[in-house]
Design a protein around this motif. Structure first.
Motif, PDB file in Angstrom:
ATOM      1  N   GLY A  72       0.828  -1.193   0.000  1.00 33.00           N
ATOM      2  CA  GLY A  72       0.000   0.000   0.000  1.00 33.00           C
ATOM      3  C   GLY A  72       0.866   1.248   0.000  1.00 33.00           C
ATOM      4  N   PRO A  73       0.225   2.406  -0.114  1.00 30.65           N
ATOM      5  CA  PRO A  73       0.983   3.670  -0.155  1.00 30.65           C
ATOM      6  C   PRO A  73       1.784   3.907   1.117  1.00 30.65           C
ATOM      7  N   GLY A  74       2.992   4.435   0.958  1.00 31.00           N
ATOM      8  CA  GLY A  74       3.827   4.752   2.105  1.00 31.00           C
ATOM      9  C   GLY A  74       3.600   6.161   2.619  1.00 31.00           C
ATOM     10  N   LEU A  75       2.835   6.951   1.880  1.00 31.59           N
ATOM     11  CA  LEU A  75       2.565   8.330   2.267  1.00 31.59           C
ATOM     12  C   LEU A  75       1.082   8.624   2.059  1.00 31.59           C
ATOM     13  N   VAL A  76       0.450   9.132   3.101  1.00 28.44           N
ATOM     14  CA  VAL A  76      -0.968   9.475   3.051  1.00 28.44           C
ATOM     15  C   VAL A  76      -1.135  10.888   3.593  1.00 28.44           C
ATOM     16  N   LYS A  77      -2.015  11.655   2.961  1.00 28.84           N
ATOM     17  CA  LYS A  77      -2.244  13.032   3.410  1.00 28.84           C
ATOM     18  C   LYS A  77      -3.199  13.061   4.610  1.00 28.84           C
ATOM     19  N   PRO A  78      -3.013  14.033   5.489  1.00 30.15           N
ATOM     20  CA  PRO A  78      -3.941  14.188   6.620  1.00 30.15           C
ATOM     21  C   PRO A  78      -5.383  14.306   6.138  1.00 30.15           C
ATOM     22  N   SER A  79      -6.284  13.707   6.898  1.00 25.38           N
ATOM     23  CA  SER A  79      -7.733  13.665   6.677  1.00 25.38           C
ATOM     24  C   SER A  79      -8.137  12.628   5.625  1.00 25.38           C
ATOM     25  N   GLU A  80      -7.175  12.040   4.936  1.00 30.62           N
ATOM     26  CA  GLU A  80      -7.515  11.030   3.932  1.00 30.62           C
ATOM     27  C   GLU A  80      -7.586   9.633   4.571  1.00 30.62           C
ATOM     28  N   LEU A 139      -6.201   5.789   4.903  1.00 27.99           N
ATOM     29  CA  LEU A 139      -5.062   4.875   4.756  1.00 27.99           C
ATOM     30  C   LEU A 139      -5.614   3.529   4.331  1.00 27.99           C
ATOM     31  N   SER A 140      -5.035   2.947   3.278  1.00 33.24           N
ATOM     32  CA  SER A 140      -5.482   1.639   2.790  1.00 33.24           C
ATOM     33  C   SER A 140      -4.288   0.717   2.603  1.00 33.24           C
ATOM     34  N   LEU A 141      -4.336  -0.438   3.244  1.00 35.33           N
ATOM     35  CA  LEU A 141      -3.279  -1.435   3.130  1.00 35.33           C
ATOM     36  C   LEU A 141      -3.891  -2.802   2.844  1.00 35.33           C
ATOM     37  N   THR A 142      -3.127  -3.636   2.145  1.00 39.02           N
ATOM     38  CA  THR A 142      -3.534  -5.000   1.855  1.00 39.02           C
ATOM     39  C   THR A 142      -2.458  -5.953   2.329  1.00 39.02           C
ATOM     40  N   CYS A 143      -2.863  -7.090   2.845  1.00 42.48           N
ATOM     41  CA  CYS A 143      -1.940  -8.138   3.265  1.00 42.48           C
ATOM     42  C   CYS A 143      -2.206  -9.379   2.422  1.00 42.48           C
ATOM     43  N   THR A 144      -1.189  -9.848   1.738  1.00 45.85           N
ATOM     44  CA  THR A 144      -1.304 -11.050   0.918  1.00 45.85           C
ATOM     45  C   THR A 144      -0.722 -12.234   1.668  1.00 45.85           C
ATOM     46  N   VAL A 145      -1.523 -13.282   1.791  1.00 44.53           N
ATOM     47  CA  VAL A 145      -1.137 -14.490   2.506  1.00 44.53           C
ATOM     48  C   VAL A 145      -0.674 -15.538   1.499  1.00 44.53           C
ATOM     49  N   SER A 146       0.529 -16.067   1.691  1.00 47.17           N
ATOM     50  CA  SER A 146       1.031 -17.109   0.802  1.00 47.17           C
ATOM     51  C   SER A 146       1.507 -18.298   1.613  1.00 47.17           C
ATOM     52  N   GLY A 147       1.530 -19.451   0.988  1.00 48.24           N
ATOM     53  CA  GLY A 147       1.978 -20.651   1.678  1.00 48.24           C
ATOM     54  C   GLY A 147       0.907 -21.321   2.509  1.00 48.24           C
ATOM     55  N   GLY A 148      -0.311 -20.855   2.397  1.00 47.90           N
ATOM     56  CA  GLY A 148      -1.417 -21.438   3.144  1.00 47.90           C
ATOM     57  C   GLY A 148      -2.707 -20.713   2.811  1.00 47.90           C
ATOM     58  N   SER A 149      -3.812 -21.279   3.221  1.00 52.91           N
ATOM     59  CA  SER A 149      -5.109 -20.681   2.922  1.00 52.91           C
ATOM     60  C   SER A 149      -5.521 -19.692   3.999  1.00 52.91           C
TER      61      SER A 149
END
Lengths: 110, 119
Positions: free
Chosen positions: B8-16, B18-28
């Motif tokens: 996800g983005p490493g820089l976010v503006k104030p009041s906006e 924040l969005s992050l995603t985590c990808t899981v590998s090696g298992g369900s």
């Protein structure tokens, strides 16, 4: 200010034994299981102990955990310079319905 | 051995948002709980919340009004949205696989990603 209280720092010489305490209350440590995490400088935390005293595969038996009442303790024997890290306790809080972490303890191996 | 990778983005503006995603590998992802935890620079750990693969969630009461965690089992991913961010939300954000049951809840961590809130 964390709900779980840990000493900010501890230190000991190589080869010695050190303990790190984690104090809580009946709604968290007193009635739930405690886990411990090791965070080496610049890295992510790593699970060290779970369910008070169980070691996941890969954790040396120099590391041990115990719990009594509303406090838990992490013990490390045969200290090595590679053990220098921040250590965090964690548990579930039944009143808050939330995971809690202690404030962390910095271990220095002199 | 399950591995987790935040993105996800490493820089976010104030009041906006924040969005992050985590990808899981090696298992369900279709078992266990999946958590987000953050660590402000030089400070301790703060639990943000978790989601079960079925979609049920639990959030930190202090962040609940601003947090949404979701899961996409088809992509083996789960995501974090934190709205109305301020500089106080600057932190390393970790995703984690959480084993939670009967008063026990412990975590296996991803490597983390630094998110800075700044204009």
């Amino acid at each position: 200010q964390s709900v779980l209280t840990q000493p900010p720092s501890v230190s000991a010489a190589p080869g010695q034994r050190v303990t790190i305490s984690c104090s809580g209350s009946s709604s968290n440590i007193g009635n739930n299981y405690v886990s411990w995490y090791q965070q080496l400088p610049g890295t992510a935390p790593k699970l060290l102990i779970y369910d008070n005293n169980r070691r996941p595969s890969g954790t040396p038996d120099r590391f041990s955990g115990s719990k009594s009442g509303t406090s838990a303790t992490l013990g490390i024997t045969g200290l090595q310079t590679g053990d220098e890290a921040d250590y965090y306790c964690g548990t579930w809080d039944s009143s808050l319905s939330a995971v809690l972490f202690g404030g962390g303890t910095k271990l220095t191996v002199l | 051995q399950v591995q987790l990778q935040e993105s996800g983005p490493g820089l976010v503006k104030p009041s906006e948002t924040l969005s992050l995603t985590c990808t899981v590998s090696g298992g369900s992802i279709s078992s266990y709980y999946w958590s987000w935890i953050r660590q402000p620079p030089g400070k301790g750990l703060e639990w943000i919340g978790y989601i079960y693969y079925s979609g049920s969630t639990n959030y930190n009461p202090s962040l609940k009004s601003r947090v949404t965690i979701s899961v996409d089992t088809s992509k083996n991913q789960f995501s974090l949205k934190l709205s109305s961010v301020t500089a106080a939300d600057t932190a390393v954000y970790y995703c984690a696989k959480s084993s939670c049951s009967g008063g026990s809840c412990y975590n296996y961590w991803g490597q983390g990603t630094l998110v800075t809130v700044s204009s």
